[in-house]
Design an enzyme around this catalytic site. Structure first.
Site, PDB file in Angstrom:
ATOM      1  N   LYS A  13       0.850  -0.979   0.219  1.00 18.14           N
ATOM      2  CA  LYS A  13       0.190   0.161  -0.340  1.00 18.14           C
ATOM      3  C   LYS A  13       0.641   1.764   0.433  1.00 18.14           C
ATOM      4  CE  LYS A  13      -2.644  -0.711   3.658  1.00 18.14           C
ATOM      5  NZ  LYS A  13      -2.161  -1.793   4.519  1.00 18.14           N
ATOM      6  N   ARG A  88      -9.937   1.037   9.123  1.00 20.80           N
ATOM      7  CA  ARG A  88      -9.397   0.042   9.343  1.00 20.80           C
ATOM      8  C   ARG A  88     -10.091  -0.491  10.246  1.00 20.80           C
ATOM      9  NH1 ARG A  88      -3.376   1.244   9.368  1.00 20.80           N
ATOM     10  NH2 ARG A  88      -1.445  -0.510   9.419  1.00 20.80           N
ATOM     11  N   ARG A 127      11.106  -5.587   4.157  1.00 19.53           N
ATOM     12  CA  ARG A 127      10.756  -3.642   3.815  1.00 19.53           C
ATOM     13  C   ARG A 127      12.038  -3.221   5.073  1.00 19.53           C
ATOM     14  NH1 ARG A 127       5.001  -2.174   5.022  1.00 19.53           N
ATOM     15  NH2 ARG A 127       4.724  -2.839   6.535  1.00 19.53           N
ATOM     16  N   ARG A 160      11.035  -1.920  10.188  1.00 16.62           N
ATOM     17  CA  ARG A 160       9.945  -1.136  11.027  1.00 16.62           C
ATOM     18  C   ARG A 160      10.402  -2.000  12.272  1.00 16.62           C
ATOM     19  NH1 ARG A 160       4.967   0.449   7.657  1.00 16.62           N
ATOM     20  NH2 ARG A 160       3.815  -0.544   9.994  1.00 16.62           N
ATOM     21  N   ARG A 171      -0.001  -8.338  13.665  1.00 17.91           N
ATOM     22  CA  ARG A 171      -1.018  -7.760  12.871  1.00 17.91           C
ATOM     23  C   ARG A 171      -2.090  -8.260  11.422  1.00 17.91           C
ATOM     24  NH1 ARG A 171       3.895  -5.071   9.957  1.00 17.91           N
ATOM     25  NH2 ARG A 171       2.540  -3.444   8.978  1.00 17.91           N
TER      26      ARG A 171
HETATM   27  P1  AMP Z   1       0.212   1.090   8.934  1.00 19.19           P
HETATM   28  O1  AMP Z   1       1.706   1.641   8.375  1.00 19.19           O
HETATM   29  O2  AMP Z   1      -0.145   1.621   7.961  1.00 19.19           O
HETATM   30  O3  AMP Z   1       0.880  -0.424   8.416  1.00 19.19           O
HETATM   31  O4  AMP Z   1       0.271   2.046  10.231  1.00 19.19           O
HETATM   32  C1  AMP Z   1       0.998   1.302  11.225  1.00 19.19           C
HETATM   33  C2  AMP Z   1       0.482   0.628  12.170  1.00 19.19           C
HETATM   34  O5  AMP Z   1      -0.097   1.984  12.690  1.00 19.19           O
HETATM   35  C3  AMP Z   1      -1.175  -0.065  13.015  1.00 19.19           C
HETATM   36  O6  AMP Z   1      -0.585  -1.240  13.211  1.00 19.19           O
HETATM   37  C4  AMP Z   1      -1.631   0.848  13.809  1.00 19.19           C
HETATM   38  O7  AMP Z   1      -0.975   0.554  15.431  1.00 19.19           O
HETATM   39  C5  AMP Z   1      -1.495   2.104  13.982  1.00 19.19           C
HETATM   40  N1  AMP Z   1      -2.240   2.134  12.968  1.00 19.19           N
HETATM   41  C6  AMP Z   1      -2.347   2.703  11.086  1.00 19.19           C
HETATM   42  N2  AMP Z   1      -3.856   3.662  10.661  1.00 19.19           N
HETATM   43  C7  AMP Z   1      -4.057   2.807  11.769  1.00 19.19           C
HETATM   44  C8  AMP Z   1      -5.462   3.536  11.899  1.00 19.19           C
HETATM   45  N3  AMP Z   1      -6.111   3.511  10.515  1.00 19.19           N
HETATM   46  N4  AMP Z   1      -6.386   3.277  12.803  1.00 19.19           N
HETATM   47  C9  AMP Z   1      -5.786   2.514  14.254  1.00 19.19           C
HETATM   48  N5  AMP Z   1      -4.603   1.985  14.851  1.00 19.19           N
HETATM   49  C10 AMP Z   1      -3.689   2.828  12.620  1.00 19.19           C
END
Ligand code: AMP
Length: 217
Positions: A13, A88, A127, A160, A171
């Site tokens: 994404k 989400r 990654r 990360r 996740r």
């Molecule tokens: P991502 O980079 O999109 O994988 O997001 C990394 C982390 O940020 C996720 O595992 C969540 O802990 C938090 N996070 C990101 N977007 C959201 C969201 N829309 N709602 C809640 N937590 C989020």
């Protein structure tokens, strides 16, 4: 163009969002990036977010929804936006629909990046992200020119913390239980466009642009 990207962790994404946002000339809004920037900056939001991101759990809806609402009120979203990592869950999708209905700016499309489960862990474990500009790389699929260094700014590349094996598993569970239901939600609204997120980065971008061509405005 008002677009959402949805797909499991590791579907690409973030990578596709950068290319698609440039193509449509719209801001790329990644809730994960906003949380990471706050964690790095040591803000109160960052401290709170870290206790969830570290475990692969979702940050509470009240915090995330307010943050996105504020972001969508900024001037640069006048011509559209690409949301990456939000919504989400169904509640966030409903809140977003309320925000956009009030602004009279409905979504054009929701792009689902579909990927085989078997590919996900391989993708996530390779990654790497630039500590300075957040550009993303992959040890197998999108290697930097110099090992460990960002092509764009020369910053140091790192993994990360939530890409460790144990957190990846959580996740994926959180995605299946909480996020995947939004796909049916957007399908029923006639907004869903699904593409296979396999192959070269540029090939997937072209596939996305062509699949979205009927939805552009
Ligand atoms: P991502 O980079 O999109 O994988 O997001 C990394 C982390 O940020 C996720 O595992 C969540 O802990 C938090 N996070 C990101 N977007 C959201 C969201 N829309 N709602 C809640 N937590 C989020």
């Amino acid at each position: 163009m008002r677009l959402i990207l949805v797909g499991p962790p590791g579907a690409g994404k973030g990578t596709q969002a950068v290319h698609l946002a440039a193509h449509y000339a719209i801001p790329h809004i990644s809730t994960g990036d906003i949380f990471r920037a706050n964690i790095k900056g040591g803000t109160e939001l960052g401290k709170l977010a870290m206790s969830y991101t570290d475990k692969g759990e979702l940050v509470p809806d009240s915090v995330t929804n307010d943050m996105v609402k504020d972001r969508l009120n900024e001037a640069d979203v006048a011509n559209g936006f690409l949301l990456d990592g939000y919504p989400r869950n169904i509640f966030q999708a409903e809140v977003l629909r309320g925000i956009l209905t009030e602004k009279q700016t409905p979504l054009n499309a929701v792009l689902e990046l579909a990927i085989e489960d078997a590919l996900i862990v391989a993708r996530l474990s390779g990654r790497r992200t630039c500590k300075d500009c957040q550009a993303s790389y992959h040890l197998l699929f999108e290697k930097p020119a110099v090992d460990g260094k960002c092509d764009k700014c020369g910053g140091e590349l790192s993994q990360r913390p939530d890409d460790s094996e144990a957190v990846i598993q959580n996740r994926l569970t959180v995605y299946a239980e909480q996020t995947a239901p939004i796909i049916a939600f957007y399908r029923s609204e006639g907004l869903l466009v699904t593409i296979a997120a396999e192959g070269d980065v540029s090939e997937i971008t072209s596939r996305a642009i062509s699949a979205l061509s009927t939805k552009v405005s």
